[in-house]
Design an enzyme around this catalytic site. Structure first.
Site, PDB file in Angstrom:
ATOM      1  N   GLY A  13       0.834  -1.211   0.000  1.00 22.30           N
ATOM      2  CA  GLY A  13       0.000   0.000   0.000  1.00 22.30           C
ATOM      3  C   GLY A  13       0.858   1.247   0.000  1.00 22.30           C
ATOM      4  CB  ALA A  14       4.360   1.693  -0.520  1.00 19.99           C
ATOM      5  CB  SER A  36       4.617  -3.679  -2.749  1.00 21.58           C
ATOM      6  OG  SER A  36       3.641  -4.486  -3.329  1.00 21.58           O
ATOM      7  CG  ASP A  62      -4.652  -8.449  -5.393  1.00 14.69           C
ATOM      8  OD1 ASP A  62      -4.830  -8.212  -4.171  1.00 14.69           O
ATOM      9  OD2 ASP A  62      -5.565  -8.809  -6.158  1.00 14.69           O
ATOM     10  CB  VAL A  63      -2.013  -7.652  -0.094  1.00 15.08           C
ATOM     11  CG1 VAL A  63      -0.858  -6.686  -0.239  1.00 15.08           C
ATOM     12  CG2 VAL A  63      -3.342  -6.921   0.118  1.00 15.08           C
ATOM     13  CG  ASN A  89       0.186   1.098   4.812  1.00 15.42           C
ATOM     14  OD1 ASN A  89      -0.271   1.658   5.809  1.00 15.42           O
ATOM     15  ND2 ASN A  89       0.107   1.642   3.600  1.00 15.42           N
ATOM     16  CE1 TYR A 155     -10.533   0.488   6.711  1.00 17.10           C
ATOM     17  CE2 TYR A 155     -11.111   1.351   8.877  1.00 17.10           C
ATOM     18  CZ  TYR A 155     -10.223   1.248   7.824  1.00 17.10           C
ATOM     19  OH  TYR A 155      -9.006   1.904   7.885  1.00 17.10           O
ATOM     20  CB  ALA A 157     -15.261  -7.079  11.093  1.00 16.78           C
TER      21      ALA A 157
HETATM   22  N1  LIG Z   1      -6.089   7.669   6.277  1.00 20.08           N
HETATM   23  C1  LIG Z   1      -6.547   7.395   7.484  1.00 20.08           C
HETATM   24  O1  LIG Z   1      -7.070   8.278   8.189  1.00 20.08           O
HETATM   25  C2  LIG Z   1      -6.449   5.995   8.043  1.00 20.08           C
HETATM   26  C3  LIG Z   1      -6.942   5.782   9.330  1.00 20.08           C
HETATM   27  C4  LIG Z   1      -6.856   4.519   9.887  1.00 20.08           C
HETATM   28  C5  LIG Z   1      -6.262   3.489   9.173  1.00 20.08           C
HETATM   29  N2  LIG Z   1      -5.788   3.715   7.930  1.00 20.08           N
HETATM   30  C6  LIG Z   1      -5.161   2.576   7.222  1.00 20.08           C
HETATM   31  O2  LIG Z   1      -3.880   2.949   6.761  1.00 20.08           O
HETATM   32  C7  LIG Z   1      -3.564   2.236   5.557  1.00 20.08           C
HETATM   33  C8  LIG Z   1      -3.171   3.211   4.471  1.00 20.08           C
HETATM   34  O3  LIG Z   1      -4.258   4.109   4.282  1.00 20.08           O
HETATM   35  P1  LIG Z   1      -4.176   5.411   3.366  1.00 20.08           P
HETATM   36  O4  LIG Z   1      -5.026   6.422   4.014  1.00 20.08           O
HETATM   37  O5  LIG Z   1      -2.771   5.723   3.017  1.00 20.08           O
HETATM   38  O6  LIG Z   1      -4.986   4.844   2.087  1.00 20.08           O
HETATM   39  P2  LIG Z   1      -4.924   5.180   0.529  1.00 20.08           P
HETATM   40  O7  LIG Z   1      -6.280   4.865   0.003  1.00 20.08           O
HETATM   41  O8  LIG Z   1      -4.347   6.527   0.290  1.00 20.08           O
HETATM   42  O9  LIG Z   1      -3.881   4.087  -0.020  1.00 20.08           O
HETATM   43  C9  LIG Z   1      -4.220   2.719   0.019  1.00 20.08           C
HETATM   44  C10 LIG Z   1      -3.078   1.901  -0.550  1.00 20.08           C
HETATM   45  O10 LIG Z   1      -3.439   0.504  -0.503  1.00 20.08           O
HETATM   46  C11 LIG Z   1      -3.209  -0.045  -1.793  1.00 20.08           C
HETATM   47  N3  LIG Z   1      -4.093  -1.205  -2.032  1.00 20.08           N
HETATM   48  C12 LIG Z   1      -5.451  -1.239  -1.997  1.00 20.08           C
HETATM   49  N4  LIG Z   1      -5.871  -2.488  -2.302  1.00 20.08           N
HETATM   50  C13 LIG Z   1      -4.769  -3.255  -2.502  1.00 20.08           C
HETATM   51  C14 LIG Z   1      -4.540  -4.610  -2.839  1.00 20.08           C
HETATM   52  N5  LIG Z   1      -5.559  -5.476  -3.049  1.00 20.08           N
HETATM   53  N6  LIG Z   1      -3.263  -5.055  -2.943  1.00 20.08           N
HETATM   54  C15 LIG Z   1      -2.233  -4.205  -2.753  1.00 20.08           C
HETATM   55  N7  LIG Z   1      -2.372  -2.900  -2.450  1.00 20.08           N
HETATM   56  C16 LIG Z   1      -3.630  -2.443  -2.320  1.00 20.08           C
HETATM   57  C17 LIG Z   1      -3.431   1.100  -2.767  1.00 20.08           C
HETATM   58  O11 LIG Z   1      -2.810   0.835  -4.015  1.00 20.08           O
HETATM   59  C18 LIG Z   1      -2.750   2.232  -2.010  1.00 20.08           C
HETATM   60  O12 LIG Z   1      -1.352   2.157  -2.178  1.00 20.08           O
HETATM   61  C19 LIG Z   1      -4.802   1.397   5.244  1.00 20.08           C
HETATM   62  O13 LIG Z   1      -4.640   0.084   5.751  1.00 20.08           O
HETATM   63  C20 LIG Z   1      -5.909   2.106   5.991  1.00 20.08           C
HETATM   64  O14 LIG Z   1      -6.984   1.245   6.297  1.00 20.08           O
HETATM   65  C21 LIG Z   1      -5.868   4.952   7.335  1.00 20.08           C
END
Ligand SMILES: NC(=O)c1ccc[n+]([C@@H]2O[C@H](COP(=O)([O-])OP(=O)(O)OC[C@H]3O[C@@H](n4cnc5c(N)ncnc54)[C@H](O)[C@@H]3O)[C@@H](O)[C@H]2O)c1
Length: 260
Positions: A13-14, A36, A62-63, A89, A155, A157
């Site tokens: 998720g980077a 990735s 794809d994780v 992530n 989410y 859960a």
């Molecule tokens: N932004 C917030 O306020 C917040 C709060 C709590 C938790 N989180 C968690 O932090 C993490 C990152 O969130 P963010 O805000 O940067 O989200 P974002 O939507 O900006 O980025 C999500 C990332 O996950 C990747 N991704 C999605 N599905 C995927 C898959 N099947 N395989 C591989 N990669 C995949 C996307 O390509 C992207 O790089 C997530 O797990 C999210 O649930 C975010």
């Protein structure tokens, strides 16, 4: 800073948001990065790290797909020899009233946020065991792992599941010098939160874009949303030698939003 010299960090998720910020921070501190995601923008993150003088490769993955996850860790070992830190992530969210929440959304959110964490941690631990040098598994949970918010039962859960995975794996691998921890971001300004603002905003009232987030930020004791850098500070600490005696823990990084 070279806290992570000769250490290899895999992060999912980077391609943007929190994951990209964590990756850039590790690179600035001397790590070899394997960035990735399931979208092409991840290549740009590796290029940015390289332009900033860091070492990085990018791998599409794809994780939710075991073969894709195995290929990611194969690529990491091929490029840098071993995996020292693995940060699970990647995450997705959808927001809907209970009767409108499609079964597909349940399956997808659980597959990415929970199964994806497990598949990546499973593969990383196998590689760490093979090399016998210990390691760090760091999983992204959420404030919703502490307190399920409205209109997101799937989410909540999925993220509570991340805490369970973290505790169970921590007990299994502690004796091998591998720590397993999780972190709970609160409101962090990313694309995901932009979606949250408009989707929750529609269901909770007549909020214009940005208004709901502003209201929720008012409820944070520090009175500001978080940044990727705020999260990166905690994650690099958990990956460092200073955190060698910390395992099985889930730590909030949220400006005091949730105090438990
Ligand atoms: N932004 C917030 O306020 C917040 C709060 C709590 C938790 N989180 C968690 O932090 C993490 C990152 O969130 P963010 O805000 O940067 O989200 P974002 O939507 O900006 O980025 C999500 C990332 O996950 C990747 N991704 C999605 N599905 C995927 C898959 N099947 N395989 C591989 N990669 C995949 C996307 O390509 C992207 O790089 C997530 O797990 C999210 O649930 C975010």
């Amino acid at each position: 800073m070279t806290r992570f010299a000769n250490k290899t960090v895999v992060i999912t998720g980077a391609s943007r948001g929190i994951g990209a910020a964590i990756a850039r921070r590790f690179a600035r501190e001397g790590a070899n990065l394997v960035v990735s995601a399931n979208e092409d923008a991840v290549h740009g993150v590796a290029q940015t790290i390289q332009a900033e003088g860091g070492r990085a490769i990018s791998v599409l993955c794809d994780v939710t797909d075991k073969a894709s996850v195995v290929a990611l860790y194969d690529a990491a070992e091929k490029a840098f020899g071993s995996v020292d830190v693995s940060i699970q992530n990647a995450g997705v969210i959808t927001i809907a009233k209970v009767e409108d929440l499609p079964e597909n959304d349940w399956d997808k959110v659980m597959a990415v946020n929970t199964k994806g964490v497990f598949l990546c941690a499973q593969e990383a631990i196998a590689r760490m065991r093979k090399h016998g040098k210990g390691g760090r598994i760091i999983n992204t949970a959420s404030g919703q792992a502490r307190d399920g918010f409205i209109y997101t039962p799937h989410y909540a859960a999925s993220k509570m599941g991340v805490v369970g995975i973290t505790q169970s794996l921590a007990k299994e691998v502690a004796i091998e010098g591998i720590t397993v921890n999780a972190f709970c971001p609160g409101i962090i300004e990313t694309d995901m939160w932009a979606y949250n603002d408009q989707a929750w905003g529609k269901l909770l009232g007549t909020y214009a874009p940005g208004e709901l987030m502003k209201e929720w930020v008012e409820g944070i004791p520090m009175k500001r949303a978080g940044s990727g850098e705020d999260v990166a500070g905690l994650v690099t600490f958990l990956a460092s030698e200073d955190a060698a005696y910390i395992t099985g823990q889930t730590i909030n990084v949220d400006g005091g939003l949730i105090m438990s």
